[in-house]
Enzyme design. Structure first.
Site, PDB file in Angstrom:
ATOM      1  N   ILE A 158      -3.828  -0.190  -3.002  1.00 26.42           N
ATOM      2  CA  ILE A 158      -4.110  -1.650  -3.011  1.00 26.42           C
ATOM      3  C   ILE A 158      -5.830  -1.817  -2.568  1.00 26.42           C
ATOM      4  CG2 ILE A 158      -3.794  -4.091  -2.368  1.00 26.42           C
ATOM      5  CD1 ILE A 158      -0.990  -3.763  -2.099  1.00 26.42           C
ATOM      6  N   ASP A 159      -6.624  -1.544  -3.532  1.00 30.29           N
ATOM      7  CA  ASP A 159      -8.004  -1.785  -2.987  1.00 30.29           C
ATOM      8  C   ASP A 159      -8.584  -3.297  -3.011  1.00 30.29           C
ATOM      9  OD1 ASP A 159     -10.833  -1.095  -2.466  1.00 30.29           O
ATOM     10  OD2 ASP A 159     -11.191  -1.289  -4.818  1.00 30.29           O
ATOM     11  N   GLU A 200      -5.366   7.134   0.133  1.00 30.92           N
ATOM     12  CA  GLU A 200      -5.552   6.336   1.301  1.00 30.92           C
ATOM     13  C   GLU A 200      -4.866   6.153   2.608  1.00 30.92           C
ATOM     14  OE1 GLU A 200      -6.744   1.911   0.800  1.00 30.92           O
ATOM     15  OE2 GLU A 200      -7.943   2.116   2.546  1.00 30.92           O
ATOM     16  N   ASP A 243       0.983  -1.254  -0.147  1.00 34.74           N
ATOM     17  CA  ASP A 243      -0.129   0.138  -0.017  1.00 34.74           C
ATOM     18  C   ASP A 243       0.495   1.211  -0.015  1.00 34.74           C
ATOM     19  OD1 ASP A 243      -2.720  -0.373  -0.149  1.00 34.74           O
ATOM     20  OD2 ASP A 243      -2.861  -1.071   1.976  1.00 34.74           O
ATOM     21  N   ASP A 277      -6.050   4.946  -4.397  1.00 31.93           N
ATOM     22  CA  ASP A 277      -6.422   3.564  -3.505  1.00 31.93           C
ATOM     23  C   ASP A 277      -5.196   2.663  -4.073  1.00 31.93           C
ATOM     24  OD1 ASP A 277      -6.745   1.308  -1.908  1.00 31.93           O
ATOM     25  OD2 ASP A 277      -8.894   1.573  -2.162  1.00 31.93           O
ATOM     26  N   THR A 325      -7.847  -4.925  -0.042  1.00 32.62           N
ATOM     27  CA  THR A 325      -6.535  -5.619   0.857  1.00 32.62           C
ATOM     28  C   THR A 325      -6.709  -7.197   1.167  1.00 32.62           C
ATOM     29  OG1 THR A 325      -7.426  -4.797   2.810  1.00 32.62           O
ATOM     30  CG2 THR A 325      -5.655  -3.612   1.571  1.00 32.62           C
ATOM     31  N   ASP A 349     -12.577   4.663  -3.115  1.00 33.12           N
ATOM     32  CA  ASP A 349     -13.447   3.208  -3.416  1.00 33.12           C
ATOM     33  C   ASP A 349     -14.381   3.243  -4.556  1.00 33.12           C
ATOM     34  OD1 ASP A 349     -11.832   1.547  -1.784  1.00 33.12           O
ATOM     35  OD2 ASP A 349     -13.068   1.891   0.116  1.00 33.12           O
TER      36      ASP A 349
HETATM   37  N1  LIG Z   1     -17.728  -1.622   7.039  1.00 32.91           N
HETATM   38  C1  LIG Z   1     -17.445  -1.286   5.555  1.00 32.91           C
HETATM   39  N2  LIG Z   1     -18.538  -1.116   4.829  1.00 32.91           N
HETATM   40  C2  LIG Z   1     -18.231  -0.798   3.440  1.00 32.91           C
HETATM   41  N3  LIG Z   1     -16.840  -0.694   2.904  1.00 32.91           N
HETATM   42  C3  LIG Z   1     -15.904  -1.088   3.812  1.00 32.91           C
HETATM   43  C4  LIG Z   1     -16.399  -1.388   5.246  1.00 32.91           C
HETATM   44  N4  LIG Z   1     -14.904  -1.475   5.883  1.00 32.91           N
HETATM   45  C5  LIG Z   1     -13.779  -1.207   4.823  1.00 32.91           C
HETATM   46  N5  LIG Z   1     -14.582  -0.732   3.812  1.00 32.91           N
HETATM   47  C6  LIG Z   1     -13.889  -0.670   2.459  1.00 32.91           C
HETATM   48  O1  LIG Z   1     -14.186  -1.828   1.290  1.00 32.91           O
HETATM   49  C7  LIG Z   1     -13.196  -1.837   0.590  1.00 32.91           C
HETATM   50  C8  LIG Z   1     -12.996  -3.204  -0.170  1.00 32.91           C
HETATM   51  O2  LIG Z   1     -14.236  -3.280  -0.918  1.00 32.91           O
HETATM   52  P1  LIG Z   1     -14.444  -4.731  -1.686  1.00 32.91           P
HETATM   53  O3  LIG Z   1     -15.367  -5.401  -0.153  1.00 32.91           O
HETATM   54  O4  LIG Z   1     -15.432  -4.102  -2.429  1.00 32.91           O
HETATM   55  O5  LIG Z   1     -13.565  -5.442  -1.694  1.00 32.91           O
HETATM   56  C9  LIG Z   1     -11.807  -1.463   1.446  1.00 32.91           C
HETATM   57  O6  LIG Z   1     -10.908  -0.865   0.745  1.00 32.91           O
HETATM   58  P2  LIG Z   1      -9.338  -1.548   1.064  1.00 32.91           P
HETATM   59  O7  LIG Z   1      -9.209  -2.699   0.814  1.00 32.91           O
HETATM   60  O8  LIG Z   1      -8.675  -0.683   0.117  1.00 32.91           O
HETATM   61  O9  LIG Z   1      -9.028  -0.978   2.542  1.00 32.91           O
HETATM   62  C10 LIG Z   1     -12.530  -0.479   2.572  1.00 32.91           C
HETATM   63  O10 LIG Z   1     -12.261   0.838   2.085  1.00 32.91           O
HETATM   64 MG   LIG Z   2     -10.209   0.744  -1.144  1.00 31.00          MG
END
Ligand SMILES: Nc1ncnc2c1ncn2[C@@H]1O[C@H](COP(=O)(O)O)[C@@H](OP(=O)(O)O)[C@H]1O
Ligand SMILES: [Mg+2]
Length: 375
Positions: free
Chosen positions: A169-170, A95, A72, A167, A172, A313
Site C-alpha cells: 500500500i503506497d 516494504e 500492508d 509496495d 498509506t 516507491d
Molecule cells: N521524509 C520523506 N521524504 C520523502 N518520502 C517519504 C518521507 N517519509 C516517507 N516517505 C515515503 O513517501 C511515500 C508516499 O509518497 P507520497 O507522498 O508521494 O504519497 C511513503 O510510502 P508509503 O505510504 O508506502 O509508506 C514513504 O515511503
Molecule cells: Mg510507498
C-alpha cells in the site's frame, strides 16, 4: 452440427487461443506481465476490502494505523506467495517484514492478516489467472507460510540479477483518508526496471470527472509501451504523454509536505511561469496520471537531507512514465539508480516530465535548489 459438437469445437478454440497468448507469445516478459496484472488485481481487491471492513465501518481513534498495517502485511503476503509459486528463484525487495507479527503482541493483527490474505488467495480465478500461481479455491496457507512469505521481502537489492519490488500500500496516508493509494510491483533485471505496475483502486479514470468510474491498473514493460486497464474489466488503452509548453504545465506533487517540499515546488513553478495550482495526490498514482497526460510534470523535492527514497516507491512509476514517452531524473539530471540497494542512495529529488519540457524544468529545479547539473 449438433449443440454438443459445437460446444466441443468452442472449447478447443478457447484452449488454443488462451495457450497461444500465454505460452506461445514471444514478447519479452509476457508471462511476468500476465502474472503481475493478476497479482495486483487481487491485491487491489484485498486492500479495498480492508478499507471497507476496517476503515469505513469502524470508528478509528486518531492516529490508529492498524488497518493500513493489516492491509500492508496481507497484500505483501499475497503477492509474495504468488511470486514464490510463479518465479521461485526471484528475490523480493518488499516494504514489510513479519518481525512484529511473530511476537506474542502481534497475535490479533496476525489473525486478521492471515484471514484477509487467505480470503484473497482463495477467490475464484478470472481470465488470465493460473492455478499454479497458488490462487483459487482451496489454496489457503498456514500462518507460518504467510509469515515466511512476508519475510521473503527482505532482499537487500543490488546491481545484478532479477528481483521484484513490492509496495503493498503506497500512499498509506491517502489510504486512511479514503483518497489515493497504490499497490505497486516491479521487476528489475540488472538494476533496470523491465516491468512496472501499479493498481489504483480509487483513481478516477478521468481526473476531470471525479464522480465518474474509478479504479485502474497502469502497467508497462520496457519497450512495449504503457497501458491503463480499468479494474471494471473494460479493455486496456495504450497511454502516451501529450506535448506541453512550459507555462501550460500543472505539476503533480505529494499531499504530504513532509514527503515533498511544497514551498520549493512553488518557487520552481514560478520560475517556469506555471500559473495553475498543483494537483496534490498520494502515492505512485502520480506517475500513472502523468503517463496518461494529467498535468505534465511530477516534482518530488526533498524536505530532509537524511531521508533516502525507497526503490519500491519509484521503480514501477518511473517505467510507466518512460514508456509513455516521458523522462524521469533526479535534480542533477541523472537517471534514478535502482542498483544501490533498498534505497536510491543519495537523495536528490525526482523530476518527471515530458521530453519537450524536461530540460526547462530541470534548469528551474537547479536554480531553485542550488543542486548542480551532472558533470
Ligand atoms: N521524509 C520523506 N521524504 C520523502 N518520502 C517519504 C518521507 N517519509 C516517507 N516517505 C515515503 O513517501 C511515500 C508516499 O509518497 P507520497 O507522498 O508521494 O504519497 C511513503 O510510502 P508509503 O505510504 O508506502 O509508506 C514513504 O515511503
Ligand atoms: Mg510507498
Amino acid at each position: 452440427m449438433n449443440s454438443r459438437s459445437y460446444l466441443q469445437i468452442r472449447r478447443i478454440i478457447g484452449v488454443f487461443t488462451t495457450r497461444s497468448f500465454t505460452t506461445m507469445s514471444t514478447r519479452p516478459f509476457a508471462l511476468e506481465r500476465q502474472f503481475a496484472v493478476s497479482a495486483v488485481r487481487r491485491a487491489c481487491a484485498l486492500t479495498s476490502s480492508v478499507f471497507n471492513k476496517l476503515v469505513k465501518n469502524e470508528t478509528l481513534t486518531k492516529g490508529d494505523k492498524s488497518p493500513v498495517t493489516v492491509g500492508d502485511y496481507a497484500a505483501q503476503g499475497l503477492i509474495s506467495i504468488m511470486l514464490k509459486n510463479s518465479f521461485p528463484a526471484d528475490p523480493i525487495v518488499g516494504e514489510e517484514d513479519a518481525g512484529e507479527l511473530r511476537a506474542d503482541e502481534g497475535k490479533v493483527l496476525r489473525e486478521r492478516i492471515i484471514d484477509l490474505a487467505n480470503e484473497a488467495l482463495v477467490a475464484p480465478r478470472v481470465e488470465g489467472d493460473k492455478a499454479e500461481w497458488g490462487i483459487g479455491p482451496g489454496q489457503t496457507k498456514t500462518t507460518d507460510e504467510l509469515l515466511d512469505a512476508i519475510d521473503r521481502g527482505n532482499y537487500d537489492g543490488g546491481r545484478t540479477g532479477r528481483m521484484w519490488t513490492i509496495d503493498p500500500i503506497d500512499g498509506t496516508k491517502g489510504f486512511l483518508r479514503g483518497e489515493q493509494y497504490a499497490v505497486c510491483l516491479s521487476l528489475l533485471v540488472d538494476a533496470q526496471v523491465q516491468l512496472g505496475i501499479i493498481g489504483c483502486p480509487n483513481l478516477p479514470l478521468d481526473l476531470s470527472n471525479p464522480d465518474g468510474e474509478r479504479g485502474c491498473i497502469f502497467v508497462a514493460v520496457r519497450g512495449q509501451g504503457c497501458q491503463q486497464i480499468p479494474l471494471s474489466g473494460a479493455s486496456e488503452t495504450t497511454l502516451s504523454m501529450p506535448t506541453f509548453t512550459p507555462s501550460s504545465l500543472t505539476f503533480l506533487e505529494s499531499v504530504e509536505a513532509m514527503h515533498s517540499s511544497h514551498s520549493t515546488s512553488d518557487i520552481i513553478s514560478s520560475i517556469i511561469g506555471i500559473t495553475r495550482p498543483p494537483i496534490r495526490m498520494d502515492s505512485q498514482a502520480k506517475y500513472g496520471c502523468l503517463a496518461r497526460g494529467d498535468g505534465g510534470l511530477y516534482l518530488r523535492m526533498p524536505t530532509n537531507a537524511g531521508y533516502r527514497e525507497k526503490i519500491w516507491d519509484h521503480a514501477p512509476g518511473c517505467l510507466l512514465v518512460e514508456e509513455a514517452g516521458g523522462i524521469v531524473t533526479d535534480s542533477r539530471g541523472l537517471p534514478l539508480d535502482f542498483g544501490v540497494g533498498r534505497t536510491l542512495g543519495e537523495n536528490y529529488g525526482v523530476v518527471a516530465a515530458g521530453k519537450e519540457v524536461h530540460a526547462v524544468v530541470l534548469d528551474a529545479v537547479q536554480q531553485a535548489t542550488g543542486v548542480k547539473a551532472k558533470a
